[in-house]
Design a protein around this motif. Sequence first.
Motif, PDB file in Angstrom:
ATOM      1  N   GLY A 144       0.838  -1.171  -0.052  1.00 19.97           N
ATOM      2  CA  GLY A 144      -0.088  -0.054  -0.129  1.00 19.97           C
ATOM      3  C   GLY A 144       0.883   1.337   0.061  1.00 19.97           C
ATOM      4  N   ILE A 145       1.981   1.379   0.636  1.00 18.65           N
ATOM      5  CA  ILE A 145       2.796   2.391   0.933  1.00 18.65           C
ATOM      6  C   ILE A 145       3.374   2.614  -0.600  1.00 18.65           C
ATOM      7  CG2 ILE A 145       4.908   3.553   1.770  1.00 18.65           C
ATOM      8  CD1 ILE A 145       4.063   2.014   4.415  1.00 18.65           C
ATOM      9  N   GLY A 146       3.908   1.613  -1.115  1.00 25.93           N
ATOM     10  CA  GLY A 146       4.723   1.477  -2.306  1.00 25.93           C
ATOM     11  C   GLY A 146       3.574   2.158  -3.620  1.00 25.93           C
ATOM     12  N   LEU A 147       2.423   1.697  -3.483  1.00 19.28           N
ATOM     13  CA  LEU A 147       1.396   2.140  -4.520  1.00 19.28           C
ATOM     14  C   LEU A 147       1.144   3.728  -4.144  1.00 19.28           C
ATOM     15  CD1 LEU A 147      -1.000  -0.744  -4.635  1.00 19.28           C
ATOM     16  CD2 LEU A 147       0.358   0.048  -6.574  1.00 19.28           C
ATOM     17  N   THR A 148       0.928   4.164  -2.816  1.00 18.72           N
ATOM     18  CA  THR A 148       0.787   5.526  -2.525  1.00 18.72           C
ATOM     19  C   THR A 148       2.239   6.451  -2.934  1.00 18.72           C
ATOM     20  OG1 THR A 148      -0.559   4.890  -0.698  1.00 18.72           O
ATOM     21  CG2 THR A 148       0.345   6.982  -0.622  1.00 18.72           C
ATOM     22  N   ALA A 149       3.167   5.877  -2.932  1.00 20.86           N
ATOM     23  CA  ALA A 149       4.294   6.586  -3.483  1.00 20.86           C
ATOM     24  C   ALA A 149       4.495   6.642  -4.968  1.00 20.86           C
ATOM     25  CB  ALA A 149       5.581   5.693  -2.989  1.00 20.86           C
ATOM     26  N   MET A 150       3.811   5.637  -5.553  1.00 18.56           N
ATOM     27  CA  MET A 150       3.583   5.896  -7.072  1.00 18.56           C
ATOM     28  C   MET A 150       2.498   6.789  -7.338  1.00 18.56           C
ATOM     29  SD  MET A 150       3.767   1.766  -8.468  1.00 18.56           S
ATOM     30  CE  MET A 150       3.326   2.192 -10.084  1.00 18.56           C
ATOM     31  N   ALA A 151       1.516   6.678  -6.649  1.00 21.44           N
ATOM     32  CA  ALA A 151       0.587   7.747  -6.908  1.00 21.44           C
ATOM     33  C   ALA A 151       1.190   9.162  -6.849  1.00 21.44           C
ATOM     34  CB  ALA A 151      -0.700   7.674  -5.993  1.00 21.44           C
ATOM     35  N   VAL A 152       2.094   9.491  -5.909  1.00 21.83           N
ATOM     36  CA  VAL A 152       2.614  10.710  -5.468  1.00 21.83           C
ATOM     37  C   VAL A 152       3.693  11.107  -6.627  1.00 21.83           C
ATOM     38  CG1 VAL A 152       3.889  12.247  -3.987  1.00 21.83           C
ATOM     39  CG2 VAL A 152       1.899  10.723  -3.145  1.00 21.83           C
ATOM     40  N   TYR A 153       4.693  10.216  -7.156  1.00 20.59           N
ATOM     41  CA  TYR A 153       5.957  10.618  -7.845  1.00 20.59           C
ATOM     42  C   TYR A 153       5.832  10.121  -9.116  1.00 20.59           C
ATOM     43  CZ  TYR A 153       7.582  11.734  -3.261  1.00 20.59           C
ATOM     44  OH  TYR A 153       7.800  12.386  -2.003  1.00 20.59           O
ATOM     45  N   TYR A 154       4.979   8.979  -9.433  1.00 18.73           N
ATOM     46  CA  TYR A 154       4.908   8.551 -10.957  1.00 18.73           C
ATOM     47  C   TYR A 154       4.005   9.546 -11.745  1.00 18.73           C
ATOM     48  CZ  TYR A 154       5.009   4.885 -14.818  1.00 18.73           C
ATOM     49  OH  TYR A 154       4.995   4.237 -15.964  1.00 18.73           O
ATOM     50  N   PRO A 155       4.721  10.039 -12.716  1.00 18.66           N
ATOM     51  CA  PRO A 155       3.929  11.045 -13.599  1.00 18.66           C
ATOM     52  C   PRO A 155       2.601  10.543 -14.078  1.00 18.66           C
ATOM     53  CG  PRO A 155       6.231  11.103 -14.148  1.00 18.66           C
ATOM     54  CD  PRO A 155       6.176   9.984 -13.269  1.00 18.66           C
ATOM     55  N   PHE A 156       2.642   9.381 -14.655  1.00 22.58           N
ATOM     56  CA  PHE A 156       1.303   8.632 -15.204  1.00 22.58           C
ATOM     57  C   PHE A 156       0.317   8.720 -13.893  1.00 22.58           C
ATOM     58  CE2 PHE A 156      -1.336   5.053 -16.000  1.00 22.58           C
ATOM     59  CZ  PHE A 156      -2.130   5.546 -17.044  1.00 22.58           C
ATOM     60  N   MET A 157       0.422   8.338 -12.981  1.00 19.78           N
ATOM     61  CA  MET A 157      -0.345   8.389 -11.792  1.00 19.78           C
ATOM     62  C   MET A 157      -0.680   9.816 -11.326  1.00 19.78           C
ATOM     63  SD  MET A 157      -1.105   5.389 -11.279  1.00 19.78           S
ATOM     64  CE  MET A 157      -1.886   5.114  -9.684  1.00 19.78           C
ATOM     65  N   GLN A 158       0.263  10.635 -11.354  1.00 21.52           N
ATOM     66  CA  GLN A 158       0.199  12.037 -11.112  1.00 21.52           C
ATOM     67  C   GLN A 158      -0.839  12.653 -11.713  1.00 21.52           C
ATOM     68  OE1 GLN A 158       3.968  13.933 -11.488  1.00 21.52           O
ATOM     69  NE2 GLN A 158       4.220  13.636  -9.463  1.00 21.52           N
ATOM     70  N   THR A 163      -1.894  14.595  -8.504  1.00 25.55           N
ATOM     71  CA  THR A 163      -0.970  14.997  -7.329  1.00 25.55           C
ATOM     72  C   THR A 163       0.378  15.547  -7.996  1.00 25.55           C
ATOM     73  OG1 THR A 163      -0.270  12.777  -7.691  1.00 25.55           O
ATOM     74  CG2 THR A 163      -1.642  12.820  -6.225  1.00 25.55           C
ATOM     75  N   VAL A 164       1.196  15.954  -6.967  1.00 26.24           N
ATOM     76  CA  VAL A 164       2.349  16.521  -7.384  1.00 26.24           C
ATOM     77  C   VAL A 164       3.286  15.728  -6.554  1.00 26.24           C
ATOM     78  CG1 VAL A 164       1.571  18.665  -8.315  1.00 26.24           C
ATOM     79  CG2 VAL A 164       2.162  18.360  -5.792  1.00 26.24           C
ATOM     80  N   SER A 165       4.679  15.753  -6.785  1.00 24.90           N
ATOM     81  CA  SER A 165       5.741  15.089  -5.923  1.00 24.90           C
ATOM     82  C   SER A 165       6.000  16.137  -4.704  1.00 24.90           C
ATOM     83  CB  SER A 165       7.041  15.202  -6.804  1.00 24.90           C
ATOM     84  OG  SER A 165       7.061  14.368  -7.858  1.00 24.90           O
ATOM     85  N   LEU A 166       6.137  15.444  -3.682  1.00 20.95           N
ATOM     86  CA  LEU A 166       6.418  15.922  -2.427  1.00 20.95           C
ATOM     87  C   LEU A 166       7.682  16.047  -1.899  1.00 20.95           C
ATOM     88  CD1 LEU A 166       3.521  14.220  -0.048  1.00 20.95           C
ATOM     89  CD2 LEU A 166       3.456  16.513  -1.016  1.00 20.95           C
TER      90      LEU A 166
END
Length: 201
Positions: A144-158, A163-166
Amino acid sequence: MSDSLDGLFLIGGSIIMGLALPISAIQILFVNFFSDSFPAIAFAFDEGVDHLGHQPRKLSKNILDARIKFLVLAIGATTSALLFVIYWFMLKLNLPVDLVQTFIFATFATYTLLVSFSLRSLRKSIFRYNPFSNLYLVGGVLTGIGLTAMAVYYPFMQKILGTVSLPLGWIYGVIGIGILNILAVEFGKWIFNKFNTDASI
């Protein structure tokens, strides 16, 4: 149930205060599918810190007992209100709205995962058992943490989740709020056990 309170305070409070919505519908769906589902599935394979598996009849009659109601309504409502206050305060500091919204989303998505270790037992303190002994839960939380990190940092998911990179400092804040929620749950356990004479520890 605590997630529902989070949504109520965040969305409802923002509408009442005339603020930009802190989380979107698709972000809430993301949390429901990934942050909530992985710990729930893992708990099905939990051997039971409280040995509740030996009491199926009692458990089925008391799914929403006094202890759970207290933790959800008293502790859950307090931490949910605190998350909204943090959002409001960050906006008052004129921080970038998209950055603040991403921070709230990341916090909303990860604190549920982190607090699941504390919720393995509603009777015992997390310091009285090994919170990581359920490897399914550990794997689910890390996923779950890995998927959340992708949601925040992976451009496609952004693009999908808005979202934007934190920056690194904001990640410390996400982790800090997660730890704060664990401490709140542990405090709730202690309060309930101390003042409820019928509580079995």
